[in-house]
Design a protein around this motif. Structure first.
Motif, PDB file in Angstrom:
ATOM      1  N   MET A   1      -1.047 -49.624  40.586  1.00  0.00           N
ATOM      2  CA  MET A   1       0.000 -48.659  40.231  1.00  0.00           C
ATOM      3  C   MET A   1      -0.640 -47.488  39.477  1.00  0.00           C
ATOM      4  N   LYS A   2      -0.266 -46.286  39.839  1.00  0.00           N
ATOM      5  CA  LYS A   2      -0.853 -45.113  39.194  1.00  0.00           C
ATOM      6  C   LYS A   2      -0.397 -44.986  37.737  1.00  0.00           C
ATOM      7  N   ASP A   3      -1.173 -44.259  36.956  1.00  0.00           N
ATOM      8  CA  ASP A   3      -0.880 -44.103  35.531  1.00  0.00           C
ATOM      9  C   ASP A   3       0.102 -42.975  35.245  1.00  0.00           C
ATOM     10  N   SER A   4       0.423 -42.169  36.265  1.00  0.00           N
ATOM     11  CA  SER A   4       1.378 -41.072  36.085  1.00  0.00           C
ATOM     12  C   SER A   4       2.638 -41.343  36.903  1.00  0.00           C
ATOM     13  N   MET A   5       3.655 -40.535  36.668  1.00  0.00           N
ATOM     14  CA  MET A   5       4.884 -40.639  37.446  1.00  0.00           C
ATOM     15  C   MET A   5       5.515 -39.260  37.573  1.00  0.00           C
ATOM     16  N   THR A   6       6.309 -39.097  38.611  1.00  0.00           N
ATOM     17  CA  THR A   6       7.026 -37.848  38.828  1.00  0.00           C
ATOM     18  C   THR A   6       8.307 -37.852  38.002  1.00  0.00           C
ATOM     19  N   ALA A   7       8.616 -36.721  37.389  1.00  0.00           N
ATOM     20  CA  ALA A   7       9.835 -36.622  36.585  1.00  0.00           C
ATOM     21  C   ALA A   7      10.366 -35.201  36.610  1.00  0.00           C
ATOM     22  N   ALA A   8      11.680 -35.079  36.415  1.00  0.00           N
ATOM     23  CA  ALA A   8      12.317 -33.770  36.270  1.00  0.00           C
ATOM     24  C   ALA A   8      12.474 -33.493  34.784  1.00  0.00           C
ATOM     25  N   LEU A   9      11.763 -32.490  34.286  1.00  0.00           N
ATOM     26  CA  LEU A   9      11.800 -32.173  32.862  1.00  0.00           C
ATOM     27  C   LEU A   9      12.713 -30.987  32.594  1.00  0.00           C
ATOM     28  N   LYS A  10      13.465 -31.062  31.511  1.00  0.00           N
ATOM     29  CA  LYS A  10      14.317 -29.944  31.117  1.00  0.00           C
ATOM     30  C   LYS A  10      13.454 -28.747  30.728  1.00  0.00           C
ATOM     31  N   THR A  11      13.875 -27.575  31.164  1.00  0.00           N
ATOM     32  CA  THR A  11      13.172 -26.345  30.805  1.00  0.00           C
ATOM     33  C   THR A  11      13.913 -25.649  29.659  1.00  0.00           C
ATOM     34  N   SER A  12      13.296 -24.619  29.117  1.00  0.00           N
ATOM     35  CA  SER A  12      13.904 -23.931  27.977  1.00  0.00           C
ATOM     36  C   SER A  12      15.205 -23.232  28.349  1.00  0.00           C
ATOM     37  N   ASP A  13      15.387 -22.926  29.651  1.00  0.00           N
ATOM     38  CA  ASP A  13      16.644 -22.284  30.069  1.00  0.00           C
ATOM     39  C   ASP A  13      17.678 -23.296  30.556  1.00  0.00           C
ATOM     40  N   GLY A  14      17.394 -24.587  30.374  1.00  0.00           N
ATOM     41  CA  GLY A  14      18.384 -25.615  30.690  1.00  0.00           C
ATOM     42  C   GLY A  14      18.388 -26.091  32.117  1.00  0.00           C
ATOM     43  N   LYS A  15      17.397 -25.683  32.920  1.00  0.00           N
ATOM     44  CA  LYS A  15      17.291 -26.202  34.277  1.00  0.00           C
ATOM     45  C   LYS A  15      16.234 -27.303  34.282  1.00  0.00           C
ATOM     46  N   PHE A  16      15.631 -27.579  35.449  1.00  0.00           N
ATOM     47  CA  PHE A  16      14.636 -28.644  35.544  1.00  0.00           C
ATOM     48  C   PHE A  16      13.415 -28.172  36.322  1.00  0.00           C
ATOM     49  N   GLU A  17      12.264 -28.769  36.000  1.00  0.00           N
ATOM     50  CA  GLU A  17      11.073 -28.577  36.810  1.00  0.00           C
ATOM     51  C   GLU A  17      10.436 -29.944  37.055  1.00  0.00           C
ATOM     52  N   ILE A  18       9.955 -30.135  38.290  1.00  0.00           N
ATOM     53  CA  ILE A  18       9.342 -31.400  38.670  1.00  0.00           C
ATOM     54  C   ILE A  18       7.872 -31.390  38.266  1.00  0.00           C
ATOM     55  N   LYS A  19       7.463 -32.404  37.501  1.00  0.00           N
ATOM     56  CA  LYS A  19       6.084 -32.471  37.020  1.00  0.00           C
ATOM     57  C   LYS A  19       5.588 -33.914  37.033  1.00  0.00           C
ATOM     58  N   GLU A  20       4.282 -34.056  36.912  1.00  0.00           N
ATOM     59  CA  GLU A  20       3.675 -35.366  36.736  1.00  0.00           C
ATOM     60  C   GLU A  20       3.495 -35.611  35.233  1.00  0.00           C
ATOM     61  N   VAL A  21       3.953 -36.771  34.768  1.00  0.00           N
ATOM     62  CA  VAL A  21       3.834 -37.127  33.353  1.00  0.00           C
ATOM     63  C   VAL A  21       3.255 -38.543  33.261  1.00  0.00           C
ATOM     64  N   ASP A  22       2.940 -38.974  32.067  1.00  0.00           N
ATOM     65  CA  ASP A  22       2.431 -40.328  31.884  1.00  0.00           C
ATOM     66  C   ASP A  22       3.495 -41.352  32.279  1.00  0.00           C
ATOM     67  N   ARG A  23       3.080 -42.369  33.026  1.00  0.00           N
ATOM     68  CA  ARG A  23       4.020 -43.409  33.424  1.00  0.00           C
ATOM     69  C   ARG A  23       4.381 -44.264  32.217  1.00  0.00           C
ATOM     70  N   VAL A  24       5.654 -44.669  32.151  1.00  0.00           N
ATOM     71  CA  VAL A  24       6.080 -45.562  31.070  1.00  0.00           C
ATOM     72  C   VAL A  24       5.448 -46.936  31.258  1.00  0.00           C
ATOM     73  N   THR A  25       5.238 -47.641  30.163  1.00  0.00           N
ATOM     74  CA  THR A  25       4.652 -48.981  30.190  1.00  0.00           C
ATOM     75  C   THR A  25       5.541 -49.946  29.407  1.00  0.00           C
ATOM     76  N   LEU A  26       5.245 -51.232  29.504  1.00  0.00           N
ATOM     77  CA  LEU A  26       6.039 -52.249  28.814  1.00  0.00           C
ATOM     78  C   LEU A  26       5.557 -52.407  27.369  1.00  0.00           C
ATOM     79  N   PRO A  27       6.426 -52.143  26.392  1.00  0.00           N
ATOM     80  CA  PRO A  27       6.013 -52.251  24.991  1.00  0.00           C
ATOM     81  C   PRO A  27       6.177 -53.651  24.405  1.00  0.00           C
ATOM     82  N   ALA A  28       6.874 -54.541  25.144  1.00  0.00           N
ATOM     83  CA  ALA A  28       7.131 -55.888  24.619  1.00  0.00           C
ATOM     84  C   ALA A  28       7.241 -56.870  25.782  1.00  0.00           C
ATOM     85  N   ASP A  29       7.104 -58.170  25.475  1.00  0.00           N
ATOM     86  CA  ASP A  29       7.086 -59.177  26.546  1.00  0.00           C
ATOM     87  C   ASP A  29       8.453 -59.483  27.129  1.00  0.00           C
TER      88      ASP A  29
END
Length: 355
Positions: free
Chosen positions: A1-29
């Motif tokens: 599984m890759k370490d990044s993931m695709t996400a839609a991030l809020k922009t300063s004008d309130g719209k969205f841009e598609i970017k690659e960000v760090d993939r979430v991981t499991l913090p607990a069992d």
């Protein structure tokens, strides 16, 4: 599984841009990682659309979603990789008095916690405690499951209302929440009147069992309600619009409610931005109860989302009819435009496919 993931991030004008960000991981069992297959756009999301909100800039938003489990912690027993699931996106701090009794929808730290964990639907993956993941039966699609957050909000509001068989009720607003409220009220044996200004939404309401639909741009709502209720008013009115229209819609709901009745406030509104004036003397003299309903959690020993999932699986709720438009996640801005301009587009519930 890759370490990044695709996400839609809020922009300063309130719209969205598609970017690659760090993939979430499991913090607990006892946590689960799922790939999001479908997410949805709701009224809360639309209230943030095209608004400059520094606190949300570069954040992942969204809280209606279904997906597939890809990884589980060692202590997880209720789901396994490959399971199709709906994800409940309400998560409190787990330490307050309200979380202790499963009223986590009232947790003082609810938004701070959920916005950094499970309320991140506009992305490729999400992680959360195993208790927030409910397995889907084969006859419930990812798209239908995405509407379960909406139904759960409505079920909580109905539980708060004490609605009884044969009650006459008014729903102000025929958006997704209003249509969900309609379906649950009809299941419980109520006579349902629903009001809006969007004809396409009222048409869907009629198809899904509304006894009376009222276009408030063409008819006087209060006159019509008193005509239909023998001059008394409704037993319960649900305000399901919220936002900038709250002054008008809540006033209509209170005016339409009979002496001794209830008004349930389901629609959300922004802190400090919704001054509301009502005929408070009428409310007091008529002992009309004004009840606030916030999200959902448990009802007795049952998670309200699981209750709605059971009703959907048994064919007692109709999610398919509510989903009017579907876009790929990469077209999220077009999807929001469509959802916002519902009078022109006929949009009710807009879904985003992630695959």
């Amino acid at each position: 599984m890759k370490d990044s993931m695709t996400a839609a991030l809020k922009t300063s004008d309130g719209k969205f841009e598609i970017k690659e960000v760090d993939r979430v991981t499991l913090p607990a069992d006892d946590w689960v990682l799922a790939r999001i297959m479908v997410s949805g756009i709701c009224g809360t999301d639309l209230r943030h659309w095209k608004k400059h909100e520094p606190d949300l800039t570069c954040k992942i938003m969204g809280h209606e979603m279904a997906g597939e489990v890809v990884e589980i912690g060692s202590a997880v027993k209720n789901v396994k990789p490959g399971d199709r699931v709906v994800i409940e996106t309400l998560l409190g701090d787990g330490t307050c008095d309200w979380c202790r009794v499963q009223q986590y929808n009232l947790c003082p730290n609810l938004y701070a916690v959920r916005m950094e964990t499970v309320s991140r639907a506009f992305a490729e993956y999400v992680a959360g405690p195993a208790t927030k993941f409910h397995r889907l039966p084969e006859n419930v699609s990812f798209e239908e499951a995405t509407v379960l957050d909406t139904f759960s909000v409505c079920l909580h509001a109905q539980q708060q209302s004490g609605l009884k068989i044969n009650d006459q009720i008014l729903i102000v607003g025929a958006g997704p929440i209003g249509i969900g409220q309609l379906q649950l009220a009809k299941l419980s044996g109520a006579e349902v009147m629903i009001a809006d200004v969007v004809e396409s939404s009222l048409a869907i309401a009629k198809e899904l069992g509304a006894d009376h639909v009222i276009n408030t741009a063409k008819e006087n709502l209060i006159e019509k309600i008193f005509e239909l209720t023998g001059g008394r008013g409704v037993d319960i009115a649900f305000e399901c619009v919220g936002g900038e229209h709250m002054q008008e819609t809540l006033q209509l709901a209170t005016e339409a409610t009979r002496i001794g009745g209830k008004v349930i406030i389901v629609g959300g509104f922004e802190k400090g931005k919704t001054p509301i004036s009502l005929d408070w003397q009428k409310l007091q003299m008529g002992q009309i109860q004004v009840v606030f309903s916030a999200s959902y959690a448990f009802w007795d020993i049952y998670p309200e989302m699981k209750m709605c999932l059971d009703l959907l699986a048994k064919g007692k709720l109709n999610a398919k009819k509510m989903i009017t438009h579907t876009f790929p996640l990469t077209s999220i801005n077009d999807a929001f435009e469509t959802a916002e301009k519902k009078a022109e587009t006929g949009a009710l519930f807009v879904a985003l496919k992630h695959y």
